[in-house]
Write a protein that holds these residues in place. Structure first.
Motif, PDB file in Angstrom:
ATOM      1  N   LYS A 401      26.747  26.750 -15.000  1.00  0.00           N
ATOM      2  CA  LYS A 401      27.283  27.573 -16.087  1.00  0.00           C
ATOM      3  C   LYS A 401      28.782  27.358 -16.272  1.00  0.00           C
ATOM      4  N   HIS A 402      29.533  27.246 -15.166  1.00  0.00           N
ATOM      5  CA  HIS A 402      30.992  27.194 -15.245  1.00  0.00           C
ATOM      6  C   HIS A 402      31.557  25.776 -15.273  1.00  0.00           C
ATOM      7  N   PHE A 403      30.838  24.816 -14.664  1.00  0.00           N
ATOM      8  CA  PHE A 403      31.401  23.463 -14.556  1.00  0.00           C
ATOM      9  C   PHE A 403      30.515  22.382 -15.166  1.00  0.00           C
ATOM     10  N   GLY A 404      29.236  22.690 -15.356  1.00  0.00           N
ATOM     11  CA  GLY A 404      28.328  21.690 -15.891  1.00  0.00           C
ATOM     12  C   GLY A 404      27.570  20.975 -14.788  1.00  0.00           C
ATOM     13  N   ILE A 405      26.559  20.226 -15.192  1.00  0.00           N
ATOM     14  CA  ILE A 405      25.664  19.597 -14.223  1.00  0.00           C
ATOM     15  C   ILE A 405      26.350  18.483 -13.445  1.00  0.00           C
ATOM     16  N   GLY A 406      27.263  17.713 -14.070  1.00  0.00           N
ATOM     17  CA  GLY A 406      27.913  16.592 -13.394  1.00  0.00           C
ATOM     18  C   GLY A 406      28.724  17.019 -12.180  1.00  0.00           C
ATOM     19  N   PRO A 407      29.726  17.885 -12.345  1.00  0.00           N
ATOM     20  CA  PRO A 407      30.511  18.334 -11.189  1.00  0.00           C
ATOM     21  C   PRO A 407      29.664  19.038 -10.131  1.00  0.00           C
ATOM     22  N   THR A 408      28.631  19.765 -10.573  1.00  0.00           N
ATOM     23  CA  THR A 408      27.754  20.438  -9.615  1.00  0.00           C
ATOM     24  C   THR A 408      27.053  19.423  -8.725  1.00  0.00           C
ATOM     25  N   MET A 409      26.586  18.334  -9.317  1.00  0.00           N
ATOM     26  CA  MET A 409      25.936  17.289  -8.543  1.00  0.00           C
ATOM     27  C   MET A 409      26.918  16.550  -7.639  1.00  0.00           C
ATOM     28  N   LEU A 410      28.168  16.420  -8.048  1.00  0.00           N
ATOM     29  CA  LEU A 410      29.163  15.765  -7.203  1.00  0.00           C
ATOM     30  C   LEU A 410      29.420  16.565  -5.925  1.00  0.00           C
ATOM     31  N   VAL A 411      29.357  17.879  -6.035  1.00  0.00           N
ATOM     32  CA  VAL A 411      29.465  18.711  -4.834  1.00  0.00           C
ATOM     33  C   VAL A 411      28.285  18.419  -3.905  1.00  0.00           C
ATOM     34  N   GLY A 412      27.090  18.293  -4.503  1.00  0.00           N
ATOM     35  CA  GLY A 412      25.922  17.937  -3.712  1.00  0.00           C
ATOM     36  C   GLY A 412      26.078  16.584  -3.045  1.00  0.00           C
ATOM     37  N   ALA A 413      26.720  15.634  -3.728  1.00  0.00           N
ATOM     38  CA  ALA A 413      26.953  14.308  -3.146  1.00  0.00           C
ATOM     39  C   ALA A 413      27.883  14.389  -1.948  1.00  0.00           C
ATOM     40  N   ALA A 414      28.910  15.256  -2.039  1.00  0.00           N
ATOM     41  CA  ALA A 414      29.839  15.429  -0.925  1.00  0.00           C
ATOM     42  C   ALA A 414      29.123  16.004   0.295  1.00  0.00           C
ATOM     43  N   VAL A 415      28.227  16.971   0.055  1.00  0.00           N
ATOM     44  CA  VAL A 415      27.454  17.562   1.148  1.00  0.00           C
ATOM     45  C   VAL A 415      26.552  16.513   1.796  1.00  0.00           C
ATOM     46  N   THR A 416      25.903  15.699   0.965  1.00  0.00           N
ATOM     47  CA  THR A 416      25.007  14.656   1.473  1.00  0.00           C
ATOM     48  C   THR A 416      25.770  13.617   2.276  1.00  0.00           C
ATOM     49  N   PHE A 417      26.960  13.247   1.814  1.00  0.00           N
ATOM     50  CA  PHE A 417      27.782  12.293   2.561  1.00  0.00           C
ATOM     51  C   PHE A 417      28.191  12.882   3.909  1.00  0.00           C
ATOM     52  N   GLY A 418      28.451  14.183   3.944  1.00  0.00           N
ATOM     53  CA  GLY A 418      28.739  14.844   5.211  1.00  0.00           C
ATOM     54  C   GLY A 418      27.580  14.712   6.179  1.00  0.00           C
ATOM     55  N   GLY A 419      26.351  14.817   5.662  1.00  0.00           N
ATOM     56  CA  GLY A 419      25.171  14.626   6.498  1.00  0.00           C
ATOM     57  C   GLY A 419      25.109  13.228   7.070  1.00  0.00           C
ATOM     58  N   LEU A 420      25.509  12.224   6.276  1.00  0.00           N
ATOM     59  CA  LEU A 420      25.546  10.839   6.752  1.00  0.00           C
ATOM     60  C   LEU A 420      26.496  10.703   7.940  1.00  0.00           C
ATOM     61  N   LEU A 421      27.683  11.305   7.839  1.00  0.00           N
ATOM     62  CA  LEU A 421      28.662  11.227   8.928  1.00  0.00           C
ATOM     63  C   LEU A 421      28.133  11.902  10.193  1.00  0.00           C
ATOM     64  N   VAL A 422      27.439  13.033  10.019  1.00  0.00           N
ATOM     65  CA  VAL A 422      26.852  13.732  11.166  1.00  0.00           C
ATOM     66  C   VAL A 422      25.847  12.843  11.884  1.00  0.00           C
ATOM     67  N   CYS A 423      25.000  12.165  11.126  1.00  0.00           N
ATOM     68  CA  CYS A 423      23.968  11.313  11.731  1.00  0.00           C
ATOM     69  C   CYS A 423      24.580  10.114  12.449  1.00  0.00           C
ATOM     70  N   ILE A 424      25.605   9.517  11.854  1.00  0.00           N
ATOM     71  CA  ILE A 424      26.267   8.381  12.501  1.00  0.00           C
ATOM     72  C   ILE A 424      26.873   8.809  13.840  1.00  0.00           C
ATOM     73  N   ALA A 425      27.456  10.004  13.863  1.00  0.00           N
ATOM     74  CA  ALA A 425      28.151  10.469  15.065  1.00  0.00           C
ATOM     75  C   ALA A 425      27.214  11.019  16.131  1.00  0.00           C
ATOM     76  N   LEU A 426      26.110  11.665  15.728  1.00  0.00           N
ATOM     77  CA  LEU A 426      25.347  12.453  16.696  1.00  0.00           C
ATOM     78  C   LEU A 426      23.883  12.070  16.875  1.00  0.00           C
ATOM     79  N   ALA A 427      23.294  11.312  15.972  1.00  0.00           N
ATOM     80  CA  ALA A 427      21.840  11.059  16.040  1.00  0.00           C
ATOM     81  C   ALA A 427      21.453  10.289  17.299  1.00  0.00           C
ATOM     82  N   PRO A 428      20.535  10.829  18.121  1.00  0.00           N
ATOM     83  CA  PRO A 428      20.042  10.117  19.295  1.00  0.00           C
ATOM     84  C   PRO A 428      18.810   9.284  18.926  1.00  0.00           C
ATOM     85  N   GLU A 429      18.323   8.502  19.868  1.00  0.00           N
ATOM     86  CA  GLU A 429      17.113   7.714  19.656  1.00  0.00           C
ATOM     87  C   GLU A 429      16.020   8.202  20.601  1.00  0.00           C
ATOM     88  N   THR A 430      14.891   8.653  20.038  1.00  0.00           N
ATOM     89  CA  THR A 430      13.784   9.152  20.859  1.00  0.00           C
ATOM     90  C   THR A 430      12.477   8.434  20.563  1.00  0.00           C
TER      91      THR A 430
END
Length: 451
Positions: A401-430
């Protein structure tokens, strides 16, 4: 277990018992997808009838997620009281709450009832997935637990189709939509009756005779307690503190954070699928069939992940998946008014690569934590993930409503990229480890524990 001897539990073939248990345990995720998605269709009628503003729409959309957060704490209860006892009780509560939705008159009533629905679903995650993991052979564990997430998207896709068909009932169609979740819940309660208790849980709680009886019932007369124990490994007590101390702190952070990064944008997309498609001018806007297609893409994305979880390994698969998801959602954020084919490409890339984290969401905590705290771990990591899911779902309509679909999705992209960094740093192998070995940490980090 004697070294070199075949383990009748870990090396078991995929049996009819495993098939039935996988289907029954997938009931919770199926209903999760159904309940969280049917509200998207229902809100198209509820919003004008109950005069809901953006705040109340967001709260109702997020209410079940808040409930799932609360329900996650029941993981501790299932570690204390057992998997089998809670396996059907939580669905009985879900049936009652589903039916009560038919008679609500105000937004706050709907919020409360869907909160209860979420609690029931959240409680089922640690109950059902712990039970499933503790019966799963190591070769099939990734597939069996991954299928539960496939069931989520099946439920979501079915919900959109059912919702679209029910719109023809009239202005009160939303009441039938919301109450319809009682139907599969009743079927699942009946199917789950007679499911045996986890032998690992029975042994952990000093009931070895019952544990061995279940083992023989499921795996044959040659099965024994040696098939679920590991020499040199001691027991641990059920405790929340175990998850945040020693070697398990890193595992708790890994699962909770990657889970949160995966579901925050995803749940928002599924809950407000029709509104999102309207913004992109896809599939005739708010049509439930269009939303069903998007949900089906997420379902399809889980299929290759079920096979790659063993071939690529847990760690590599989830890292590659988060990288692909980031690219997909970036396309949606950068080109909100781009060509239809480009927007579709963004959806497809994000959906296909989301299969990796989806398959790992319940596989990881069940593998990385021992029997005494397995349910607790699934519950707590689910709670952590729901912080992101709740805020994502609540803020999604506000952001559009306030920013539009594009900026809203960019926030989602930032969150997803954060997940990538978490996996690189912490993911074990089982991959290809027994449940005992996968759930143990080195003695240097906190002392060995049972699996």
């Amino acid at each position: 277990m004697v070294q070199g001897k075949k383990n009748l539990v870990e090396d078991a073939k995929f049996s009819p018992f495993h098939m039935k248990l996988t289907i029954y345990s997938s009931g919770g995720p199926f209903l999760d997808g159904y309940i969280l998605s049917i509200i998207a269709m229902a809100l198209t009628q509820i919003t004008p009838q109950l005069h809901l503003n953006a705040t109340w729409s967001g709260l109702i959309g997020a209410s079940a997620l808040i409930g799932i957060f609360i329900g996650g704490f029941f993981g501790y209860v299932t570690d204390k009281l057992g998997r089998q006892l809670m396996y059907t009780i939580d669905f009985i509560i879900l049936i009652v709450a589903s039916i009560l939705q038919f008679w609500i008159q105000t937004g706050w009533e709907l919020f409360i009832i869907r909160l209860i629905l979420g609690i029931s679903i959240g409680a089922d995650y640690p109950i059902a997935t712990s039970l499933l993991a503790e019966f799963s052979p190591k070769k099939h564990r990734g597939m069996m637990l991954g299928v539960t997430l496939v069931a989520y998207y099946v439920g979501s896709t079915v919900a959109y189709v059912v919702g679209q068909l029910m719109l023809s009932i009239g202005p009160d169609a939303w009441r039938w939509m919301l109450a319809s979740s009682a139907v599969p819940a009743v079927i699942l309660v009946l199917l789950r009756m007679g499911t045996p208790e986890s032998p690992r849980w029975l042994l952990q709680h000093g009931r070895p005779e019952e544990a061995e009886q279940v083992l023989k019932q499921v795996y044959g007369e040659q099965a024994s307690l040696q098939d679920i124990t590991m020499p040199g490994v001691s027991k641990t007590k059920t405790s929340y503190w175990k998850l945040f101390s020693g070697g398990y702190l890193k595992r708790t952070l890994y699962v909770g954070l990657f889970y949160m990064a995966a579901v925050a944008p995803l749940f928002a997309m599924l809950t407000f699928g029709p509104e999102m498609l309207t913004s992109y001018h896809l599939f005739d806007g708010a049509g439930g069939y269009g939303a069903a297609i998007i949900s089906a893409l997420f379902l399809i994305g889980c299929i290759p992940a079920l096979f790659f979880v063993n071939k690529l390994g847990r760690r590599m698969m989830i890292i590659v998946s988060f990288a692909g998801m980031t690219v997909g959602i970036l396309l949606l954020g950068i080109f909100p008014h781009g060509p239809v084919l480009l927007i579709l490409l963004g959806f497809i890339v994000y959906a296909i690569f989301s299969g990796g984290p989806n398959v790992m969401e319940w596989l990881a905590p069940n593998e990385l934590f021992p029997t005494a705290v397995r349910g607790t771990a699934v519950g707590i990591t689910t709670c952590i993930s729901r912080f992101g899911a709740v805020f994502g779902t609540y803020l999604f309509p506000w952001g559009m409503k306030h920013f539009g679909i594009g900026p809203t999705m960019l926030v989602g992209a930032a969150v997803t990229f954060g997940g990538l960094l978490v996996c690189i740093a912490l993911a074990p192998e089982t991959t290809n480890k027994s449940l005992n070995a996968a759930s143990s940490v080195s003695s240097r980090s906190r002392g060995r524990v049972t699996g």
